[in-house]
Design a protein around this motif. Structure first.
Motif, short mmCIF file in Angstrom:
data_model
loop_
_atom_site.label_atom_id
_atom_site.label_comp_id
_atom_site.label_asym_id
_atom_site.label_seq_id
_atom_site.Cartn_x
_atom_site.Cartn_y
_atom_site.Cartn_z
N ASN A 114 0.83 -1.21 0.00
CA ASN A 114 0.00 0.00 0.00
C ASN A 114 0.86 1.26 0.00
O ASN A 114 0.55 2.24 -0.69
N THR A 115 1.95 1.24 0.78
CA THR A 115 2.86 2.39 0.82
C THR A 115 3.45 2.66 -0.56
O THR A 115 3.52 3.82 -1.01
N LEU A 116 3.88 1.59 -1.25
CA LEU A 116 4.47 1.74 -2.60
C LEU A 116 3.42 2.21 -3.60
O LEU A 116 3.72 3.00 -4.50
N MET A 117 2.19 1.72 -3.46
CA MET A 117 1.11 2.13 -4.38
C MET A 117 0.77 3.60 -4.20
O MET A 117 0.44 4.30 -5.16
N GLN A 118 0.89 4.08 -2.96
CA GLN A 118 0.64 5.51 -2.72
C GLN A 118 1.70 6.38 -3.39
O GLN A 118 1.47 7.54 -3.67
N LYS A 119 2.89 5.78 -3.63
CA LYS A 119 3.98 6.52 -4.31
C LYS A 119 3.88 6.39 -5.82
O LYS A 119 4.80 6.77 -6.55
N GLY A 120 2.78 5.80 -6.31
CA GLY A 120 2.54 5.76 -7.75
C GLY A 120 2.77 4.43 -8.42
O GLY A 120 2.64 4.32 -9.64
N MET A 121 3.14 3.40 -7.68
CA MET A 121 3.36 2.08 -8.28
C MET A 121 2.03 1.35 -8.47
O MET A 121 1.09 1.55 -7.68
N SER A 122 1.96 0.49 -9.48
CA SER A 122 0.78 -0.36 -9.64
C SER A 122 0.87 -1.52 -8.65
O SER A 122 1.95 -1.80 -8.10
N SER A 123 -0.23 -2.22 -8.43
CA SER A 123 -0.27 -3.32 -7.47
C SER A 123 0.75 -4.40 -7.83
O SER A 123 1.49 -4.89 -6.98
#
Length: 510
Positions: free
Chosen positions: A447-456
């Protein structure tokens, strides 16, 4: 020749003696270099010949098997045909097969030619050692051995650099063609200089059953080591069968050689305690040393993204220390207890290897190079005294057989050590990965990485990649710790040797 009443051979003294020593050391260097030069070139070779990478490893193993079989035969060959004659013929054969390796257009042809290279290359290493001991007076033999040991240590260091650089910038064929001028030069120089130092010959019959048993058990052992990792070791019927053939073959071989009147391998040499302990310590130390070289090279390329050439450069940082210390240690070996020198070198190697067990994935070049540089200074301290003590323990007429046995055991220890280290590394990485995954809150990180713009998907892939890298590093650290303990063991058992006389010369130690 009696070691205690040394008479120079012909005019082999002064500059001619030094030149003869250089030729013998250079020939040894060429053969040792060929053990590792093809390692980093396998991807180039497999791509060029359109074969799989697992098939490509036969380029390395076929050479190792053939060489391992021929090294212990050196004593018999020298006794039957003469040491200098066998040395020159081996050089010529090695050079011819080097040309054929470079001209190979199929994997089958290349593997066949590598077997030829190994068969002719096998006797060169122990004979270069034996002839060096033969042409130098006793008080100079230790320094001559220092020169020889230097080439044996530097060969595996330069092999990956040369192999990577030549394959990247020219063509893999040239890793074999570079042997041509060296082989021709050494053969011609040996013919010119060493003829007066020819050893006595006698009509010794060939122990054909012993030779057959030797080929069977070494071949089975090497195949087991090569194929074990990809076949899940003893969960495979093939590997179990090869293990049984190895063990039974070795036991029958030892019994046969002990009862045979003219054995193909003189196992009786192990009756000398000085020889047995020195060689045992050398085998353990070289196995751990070679395993660490292989492991470092693979870890750098897989984990840190180093190219084969740059991994070779890092490994080569230990070359400076080895070159500097070899002549100094050779001189020290004539004045001090060689057991102490060997123990000191092995303990330094243990400390250096322990330093590696704290490596991390963000380590910079200097952090990785420091243990390598220190290792370079330590290697001659164990290699030269142990070689000296082993050969000083036997009678002069047993020197060729002893050198052959010592080099054979060292070569096999390196192969076994590398194979076991890579297996341990892979197996422990799986354990480390599962432990890390069980303690990792994947959803939170994702979730942290997705908030930085990464896809799931890319976030999961990124987490998986990080975990894999860390698991491999933790596992490498674990293996380095084990290797450091092996160095400590090798350092301690050397004190079981009888106290050697100063230098190589003097009366044999029983």
């Amino acid at each position: 020749m009696n070691q205690n009443s040394y008479i120079p051979f012909g005019d082999l003294k002064g500059p001619r003696l030094i030149f003869a020593a250089f030729v013998l050391a250079l020939a040894n260097f060429m053969v040792v270099l060929d053990m590792t030069i093809a390692n980093v070139s396998v991807p180039h070779i497999t791509g060029s010949l359109a074969v799989s990478s697992s098939q490509g490893t036969w380029v390395i193993t076929s050479y190792a098997v053939a060489e391992a079989i021929c090294v212990p035969l050196t004593g018999w060959l020298a006794g039957r045909f003469g040491g200098v004659r066998v040395f020159v013929v081996s050089l010529i054969g090695f050079t011819i097969f080097s040309v054929l390796c470079g001209l190979s257009t199929s994997l089958e042809m290349l593997v066949f030619c590598r077997i030829g290279q190994g068969l002719f290359g096998g006797p060169i290493m122990p004979l270069s050692q034996t002839l060096l001991m033969r042409i130098f007076p006793p008080e100079k033999q230790s320094q001559a051995m220092g020169m020889w040991a230097m080439t044996t240590v530097i060969g595996p260091i330069l092999g990956p650099i040369l192999g990577g650089s030549i394959s990247d910038n020219m063509s893999w064929h040239w890793i074999f063609f570079i042997n041509i001028p060296v082989g021709i030069f050494c053969a011609l120089a040996a013919l010119r200089l060493l003829k007066p130092a020819e050893t006595a010959i006698s009509k010794i019959k060939i122990d054909s059953i012993g030779l057959f048993l030797l080929i069977i058990w070494i071949g089975a052992l090497q195949l087991m080591l090569d194929l074990g990792h990809e076949n899940d070791w003893f969960n495979s019927t093939l590997i179990c069968a090869l293990a049984i053939i190895t063990v039974v073959g070795l036991i029958v071989f030892i019994i046969w050689e002990l009862t045979e009147r003219d054995p193909v391998v003189n196992i009786q040499i192990f009756r000398y305690r000085g020889f047995t302990i020195s060689v045992l310590s050398l085998a353990f130390a070289f196995g751990a040393f070679f395993a660490s070289i292989v492991l470092i090279s693979q870890w750098l390329q897989i984990n840190l993204g180093y190219t084969a050439t740059w991994a070779g450069y890092l490994t080569a940082t230990m070359g400076f220390g080895s070159l500097t210390m070899s002549p100094i240690v050779a001189k020290m070996a004539t004045k001090y207890d060689q057991r102490g020198l060997a123990c000191f070198g092995l303990m330094i190697l243990a400390v250096v290897t322990l330093m590696r067990s704290f490596w991390t994935t963000d380590a910079d070049f200097m952090a990785l190079a420091l243990p390598q540089i220190l290792q370079g200074f330590a290697v001659p301290f164990f290699f030269i005294p142990l070689s000296n003590m082993a050969l000083a323990s036997v009678q002069p007429h047993e020197m060729a057989s002893a050198a052959g046995l010592m080099n054979f055991l060292r070569t096999m220890a390196g192969a076994i050590g590398a194979s076991i280290a890579v297996t341990l590394w892979d197996d422990h990485a799986k354990v480390a990965r599962s432990e890390m995954v069980s303690n990792l809150h994947v959803n939170e990180v994702q979730n942290t990485l997705m908030q930085k713009g990464m896809s799931s998907e890319s976030a999961l892939a990124y987490i998986s990649s990080l975990v894999d890298k860390e698991a491999l590093t933790l596992s490498a650290n674990h293996v380095f710790f084990i290797l450091s303990m092996i160095f400590v063991f090798a350092a301690l058992i050397i004190w079981l040797c009888p106290k050697p006389q100063k230098g190589v010369g003097g009366q044999p130690i029983h």
